[in-house]
Motif scaffolding. Structure first.
Motif, short mmCIF file in Angstrom:
data_model
loop_
_atom_site.label_atom_id
_atom_site.label_comp_id
_atom_site.label_asym_id
_atom_site.label_seq_id
_atom_site.Cartn_x
_atom_site.Cartn_y
_atom_site.Cartn_z
N PRO A 204 0.83 -1.21 0.00
CA PRO A 204 0.00 0.00 0.00
C PRO A 204 0.86 1.25 0.00
O PRO A 204 1.88 1.32 0.69
CB PRO A 204 -0.80 -0.13 1.30
CG PRO A 204 0.02 -1.03 2.18
CD PRO A 204 0.71 -1.98 1.25
N LYS A 205 0.46 2.24 -0.78
CA LYS A 205 1.16 3.52 -0.79
C LYS A 205 0.64 4.39 0.36
O LYS A 205 -0.17 3.96 1.17
CB LYS A 205 0.99 4.19 -2.16
CG LYS A 205 1.66 3.36 -3.27
CD LYS A 205 1.80 4.12 -4.56
CE LYS A 205 2.54 3.26 -5.60
NZ LYS A 205 2.74 3.97 -6.88
N ASN B 47 -1.48 6.67 1.02
CA ASN B 47 -2.90 6.90 1.32
C ASN B 47 -3.73 5.64 1.12
O ASN B 47 -4.94 5.71 0.92
CB ASN B 47 -3.45 8.04 0.46
CG ASN B 47 -3.34 7.76 -1.03
OD1 ASN B 47 -2.67 6.81 -1.44
ND2 ASN B 47 -3.99 8.58 -1.84
N GLU B 48 -3.06 4.48 1.19
CA GLU B 48 -3.74 3.21 0.91
C GLU B 48 -3.70 2.27 2.11
O GLU B 48 -2.92 2.47 3.06
CB GLU B 48 -3.12 2.55 -0.32
CG GLU B 48 -3.35 3.35 -1.59
CD GLU B 48 -2.63 2.77 -2.79
OE1 GLU B 48 -2.94 3.22 -3.92
OE2 GLU B 48 -1.74 1.89 -2.62
N MET C 107 -5.21 2.36 -10.07
CA MET C 107 -5.44 3.11 -8.84
C MET C 107 -5.46 4.60 -9.17
O MET C 107 -5.18 5.02 -10.30
CB MET C 107 -4.37 2.78 -7.81
CG MET C 107 -4.27 1.30 -7.48
SD MET C 107 -5.80 0.61 -6.73
CE MET C 107 -5.63 1.22 -5.05
N ARG D 219 -1.64 -2.15 -8.84
CA ARG D 219 -1.15 -2.83 -7.65
C ARG D 219 -1.06 -4.34 -7.86
O ARG D 219 -0.41 -5.04 -7.09
CB ARG D 219 -2.07 -2.56 -6.44
CG ARG D 219 -2.13 -1.14 -6.01
CD ARG D 219 -0.83 -0.64 -5.39
NE ARG D 219 -0.94 0.79 -5.19
CZ ARG D 219 -0.70 1.69 -6.14
NH1 ARG D 219 -0.29 1.30 -7.33
NH2 ARG D 219 -0.83 2.97 -5.90
N GLY E 96 -11.49 -0.02 -7.46
CA GLY E 96 -10.43 0.40 -6.54
C GLY E 96 -10.14 -0.59 -5.44
O GLY E 96 -9.45 -0.26 -4.46
N GLN E 97 -10.63 -1.86 -5.55
CA GLN E 97 -10.40 -2.82 -4.47
C GLN E 97 -10.08 -4.23 -4.94
O GLN E 97 -9.22 -4.88 -4.36
CB GLN E 97 -11.62 -2.88 -3.52
CG GLN E 97 -12.95 -3.22 -4.19
CD GLN E 97 -14.07 -3.46 -3.19
OE1 GLN E 97 -14.17 -4.52 -2.61
NE2 GLN E 97 -14.92 -2.46 -3.01
N VAL F 211 -5.42 -4.18 -1.82
CA VAL F 211 -4.91 -2.84 -1.51
C VAL F 211 -5.90 -1.84 -2.07
O VAL F 211 -6.30 -1.92 -3.24
CB VAL F 211 -3.51 -2.62 -2.12
CG1 VAL F 211 -3.14 -1.13 -2.07
CG2 VAL F 211 -2.48 -3.44 -1.37
N THR F 212 -6.30 -0.89 -1.24
CA THR F 212 -7.33 0.05 -1.65
C THR F 212 -7.08 1.41 -1.01
O THR F 212 -6.39 1.52 0.01
CB THR F 212 -8.72 -0.49 -1.27
OG1 THR F 212 -9.74 0.35 -1.81
CG2 THR F 212 -8.91 -0.57 0.24
N ASN F 213 -7.63 2.46 -1.61
CA ASN F 213 -7.50 3.80 -1.06
C ASN F 213 -8.28 3.91 0.25
O ASN F 213 -9.30 3.26 0.45
CB ASN F 213 -8.03 4.82 -2.07
CG ASN F 213 -7.69 6.24 -1.71
OD1 ASN F 213 -8.29 6.84 -0.82
ND2 ASN F 213 -6.71 6.81 -2.41
N GLU F 214 -7.79 4.74 1.13
CA GLU F 214 -8.46 4.96 2.42
C GLU F 214 -9.93 5.34 2.24
O GLU F 214 -10.79 4.96 3.05
CB GLU F 214 -7.73 6.08 3.18
CG GLU F 214 -8.31 6.42 4.53
CD GLU F 214 -7.55 7.54 5.23
OE1 GLU F 214 -7.77 7.73 6.44
OE2 GLU F 214 -6.73 8.22 4.56
#
Length: 362
Positions: A25-26, A28-29, A115, A121, A134-135, A143-146
């Motif tokens: 995860p980056k 914000n992920e 993403m 990802r 996004g999931q 891995v998904t955005n917050e």
């Protein structure tokens, strides 16, 4: 990290269970260990009509436990029980005014395969694999955005909660967030699948006086009665418009159309009373209307509603609370399958054997 995922390689192809590489995860992920995922009609549309680039890992009603968060994530932490919902940018006009379901970047973020930063990802043999909504919850991890992540009550079985991320919030949210029907008003719900039955339960919560479920399967209409419908109509056996106008003394104030079947869409509009509103929530093809007689002359409103016009971080916990109080028994719609039964779950959904399949992944 290596994970197991159900990969869709081409149009209409069955899911294949393969090992893929999932990136870290980056900032914000969030990395989520997927417990279960709902099977939604939108997944079938993506597989059969190619909403996203292939190959892809589909699934967009995931539930699980947070394993790791990026350095900029502030609302979620490791160990949280979460539901994953749709992706939205968070900074366009619609997002900033409380309507992320019509984010100006919705299609790119949910169906573009990448993403928000434009990268992938998921990889398979060094080739990029598309992320969905996004999931991509048809895998052991995601891995998904917050912004996709909704923290939920850890006392409730996570296996059950994934469908709140899309189909169930679509039906319930159309009633509770978009219509906000007046107490004692009337509503008709066309189609008694997961979306339609969620709308039935929401209409009961809202205090609608007449809640009319329309379908062509008596077993589903029986369940609609159990969940709160005051009247049920089998469209194969009766003149739906005539019967609704008789029951309501002139037509319903509201209609939720979930089937996407053009003649049924027209029924939903024709059975409205003057000034009535119809929400179209199903994938619907081209339809020809007589705009004057069908809509304008009686001041009717026809609208599209995406994801129940919900803010997931607000609405999904509300639905969980309704469920805990016994007011929203959506568990009656579900059947749980093992992950390796994913293709069977899709087939059972298509045949109407199961209203809302859930695949248990871990």
């Amino acid at each position: 990290m290596k994970i197991q995922a159900a990969v869709t390689h081409g149009l209409g192809e069955e899911f294949k269970f393969e090992e893929v590489e999932l990136g870290e995860p980056k900032m914000n992920e969030v990395l989520v260990k997927i417990v279960a995922s709902g099977v939604c009609h939108t997944d079938a549309v993506a597989r059969d009509l190619g909403l996203s680039p292939f190959p892809a890992v589909l699934g967009h009603e995931g539930s699980g436990i947070v394993e790791k968060v990026g350095s900029a994530v502030t609302t979620i932490q490791a160990g949280d029980h979460v539901v994953l919902s749709f992706a939205y940018c968070g900074h366009c006009e619609n997002c900033l005014t409380g309507h992320p379901t019509v984010c100006l970047n919705f299609n790119d973020l949910n169906f573009g395969g990448k993403m928000q930063d434009g990268t992938n990802r998921i990889h398979h043999h060094d080739h990029a694999v598309s992320t969905f909504f996004g999931q991509s919850s048809f895998g052991t991890f995601a891995v998904t955005n917050e912004r996709n992540v909704v923290k939920v009550d850890p006392e409730v079985d996570l296996t059950l909660l994934g469908p709140l991320g899309c189909g169930i919030q679509t039906g319930a949210g159309t009633v509770l967030n978009r219509f906000k029907p007046e107490f004692g008003s009337s509503i008709a719900i066309y189609g008694s699948g997961a979306v339609g039955l969620s709308a039935v339960m929401a209409a009961k919560i809202a205090g609608c006086f007449n809640i009319i479920a329309v379908d062509i399967h008596d077993s589903r209409l029986e369940l609609a009665r159990e969940l709160g419908a005051t009247h049920t109509l089998n469209g194969k056996n009766v003149d739906v418009v005539q019967e609704i106008k008789k029951i309501t003394k002139g037509g319903t104030h509201y209609a939720v159309e979930t089937t996407g079947v053009p003649p049924v869409v027209k029924q939903a509009i024709h059975a409205l009373r003057p000034l009535g509103s119809c929400a179209i929530v199903g994938v619907t093809p081209e339809i020809t209307f007589d705009v004057h007689n069908d809509i304008m002359a009686e001041g009717k409103t026809v609208m599209g509603v995406i994801e129940g016009d919900s803010i997931p971080q607000v609405f999904i916990p509300q639905l969980v609370d309704y469920y805990k109080r016994g007011l929203f028994p959506f568990d009656k719609l579900t059947k749980v399958y093992d992950f390796d039964q994913l293709n069977e779950a899709f087939e059972d959904s298509k045949k109407g054997i199961t209203i809302k399949p859930i695949v248990k992944i871990s």
